[in-house]
Design an enzyme around this catalytic site. Sequence first.
Site, PDB file in Angstrom:
ATOM      1  CE  LYS A 114       1.777   2.762   2.447  1.00  0.00           C
ATOM      2  NZ  LYS A 114       1.906   1.620   3.351  1.00  0.00           N
ATOM      3  CE  LYS A 194       1.902  -0.978  -4.994  1.00  0.00           C
ATOM      4  NZ  LYS A 194       1.994  -2.148  -4.138  1.00  0.00           N
ATOM      5  CE  LYS A 197      -2.973  -6.635   0.828  1.00  0.00           C
ATOM      6  NZ  LYS A 197      -1.807  -6.008   1.477  1.00  0.00           N
TER       7      LYS A 197
HETATM    8  P1  ADP Z   1      -0.572  -3.527  -1.163  1.00  0.00           P
HETATM    9  O1  ADP Z   1       0.314  -2.556  -1.902  1.00  0.00           O
HETATM   10  O2  ADP Z   1      -1.652  -4.033  -2.019  1.00  0.00           O
HETATM   11  O3  ADP Z   1      -1.063  -2.997   0.170  1.00  0.00           O
HETATM   12  P2  ADP Z   1       1.415  -4.997   0.360  1.00  0.00           P
HETATM   13  O4  ADP Z   1       2.126  -3.706   0.557  1.00  0.00           O
HETATM   14  O5  ADP Z   1       0.830  -5.669   1.550  1.00  0.00           O
HETATM   15  O6  ADP Z   1       0.310  -4.790  -0.787  1.00  0.00           O
HETATM   16  O7  ADP Z   1       2.387  -5.999  -0.360  1.00  0.00           O
HETATM   17  C1  ADP Z   1       2.499  -7.379  -0.125  1.00  0.00           C
HETATM   18  C2  ADP Z   1       3.436  -7.983  -1.134  1.00  0.00           C
HETATM   19  O8  ADP Z   1       2.834  -7.931  -2.435  1.00  0.00           O
HETATM   20  C3  ADP Z   1       4.765  -7.212  -1.270  1.00  0.00           C
HETATM   21  O9  ADP Z   1       5.799  -8.139  -1.501  1.00  0.00           O
HETATM   22  C4  ADP Z   1       4.557  -6.348  -2.478  1.00  0.00           C
HETATM   23  O10 ADP Z   1       5.780  -6.049  -3.117  1.00  0.00           O
HETATM   24  C5  ADP Z   1       3.685  -7.236  -3.347  1.00  0.00           C
HETATM   25  N1  ADP Z   1       2.813  -6.416  -4.209  1.00  0.00           N
HETATM   26  C6  ADP Z   1       1.870  -5.541  -3.809  1.00  0.00           C
HETATM   27  N2  ADP Z   1       1.234  -4.991  -4.863  1.00  0.00           N
HETATM   28  C7  ADP Z   1       1.797  -5.545  -5.964  1.00  0.00           C
HETATM   29  C8  ADP Z   1       1.570  -5.404  -7.371  1.00  0.00           C
HETATM   30  N3  ADP Z   1       0.631  -4.593  -7.841  1.00  0.00           N
HETATM   31  N4  ADP Z   1       2.333  -6.106  -8.216  1.00  0.00           N
HETATM   32  C9  ADP Z   1       3.283  -6.950  -7.742  1.00  0.00           C
HETATM   33  N5  ADP Z   1       3.545  -7.144  -6.439  1.00  0.00           N
HETATM   34  C10 ADP Z   1       2.821  -6.466  -5.557  1.00  0.00           C
END
Ligand code: ADP
Length: 327
Positions: A114, A194, A197
């Site tokens: 990040k 991966k 968002k």
């Molecule tokens: P993002 O990476 O989309 O911003 P967050 O960081 O808010 O998502 O993650 C929220 C939850 O979803 C966490 O427990 C994270 O480990 C899980 N998570 C996020 N992206 C994935 C993914 N591509 N596959 C599996 N779990 C995910």
Amino acid sequence: MSPRQRILSGIQPSGTIHIGNYFGAVENWVRLTKDYDCFFMIVDLHALTVDYDPRRLPQRVWDAALDNMAAGLDPAKCTIFIQSHVPEHTELCWLLTCVTPLGELYRMTQFKEKSSREGENVKAGLLCYPILMAADILVYRADAVPVGEDQVQHLEFSRELARRFNGRFGDYFPEPAALIGRGARVMGLDGAAKMSKSMDNIIGIGEEPEAVWEKLRPAKTDEARKRRSDPGEPGRCNIYSYHKLVTPEAELAGIAAGCRGATIGCIDCKKIFHRNLMKVLDPIRERRRELALRPDDVRDALNDGARKARAVARETLDGAKKLMGLL
Ligand code: ADP
Ligand code: TRP
């Protein structure tokens, strides 16, 4: 009867919840509410650690609350709240900041990723992000934390911080275990990174069937299948990895065989996935629509959640302050 074990997790209000969040985390959370004392929160304070628009944040937090409730988090079965409504998190965060070795923060993969994206604009908050996350968890003395694979390093950091605190001030915090969901790492539509968002590679849980199809149609499959008659290898196909999340075993075996034998084309395979996925997403979208019509109930549930959370957090914080020698 022994008290139920405690679980805590959080999700960023950084955009619509996608199927990676759902199968990696939220679906698992919903299941856990049956057997554990569960706390779930929207981590709005973590959202301040990267560049953001303060005018859009309120709507994002609200959307995240609706998404999570629509996905099955029932305020009657778990404590759901907004992180900044429980100031004890930030207070414990400071106490923990004073037991955290600086070097460990620079080692965090997410910080490296990040901070390179933020360029000149990197804030100390981004570096300290894992301390706030550890405070989120330890302030409830949580036994376990359900997250996707990308958060395992932060969780290990939280365990280490608990050990450090306990070693220095006396045994106080349990070391929280990681609980990994079945979609531990759902890849994005391009199959390259991966699903996240912050990237343009997601299927949102609230998207209409047509919109989901428009995204799936051009999505990457096994590159060896240039024509329909080319045999493929399901293990190399991102769509097949999606199938595993929603398609029943028997149907899955048929799809794998059809891909290898070139009897199913990629478009047909995507159509089956689309149908199975929408069986999960349709009811979520419907619930979300209903919830949006009852904003007062949602607000009451969040206020209630914060009240319950604060009672637990305050008690833990007071104990930690005492151990650290604060009057
Ligand atoms: P993002 O990476 O989309 O911003 P967050 O960081 O808010 O998502 O993650 C929220 C939850 O979803 C966490 O427990 C994270 O480990 C899980 N998570 C996020 N992206 C994935 C993914 N591509 N596959 C599996 N779990 C995910
Ligand atoms: N850092 C987590 C993520 O990006 C979100 C989070 C904040 C969290 N505090 C937490 C997750 C506490 C579990 C427990 O996904």
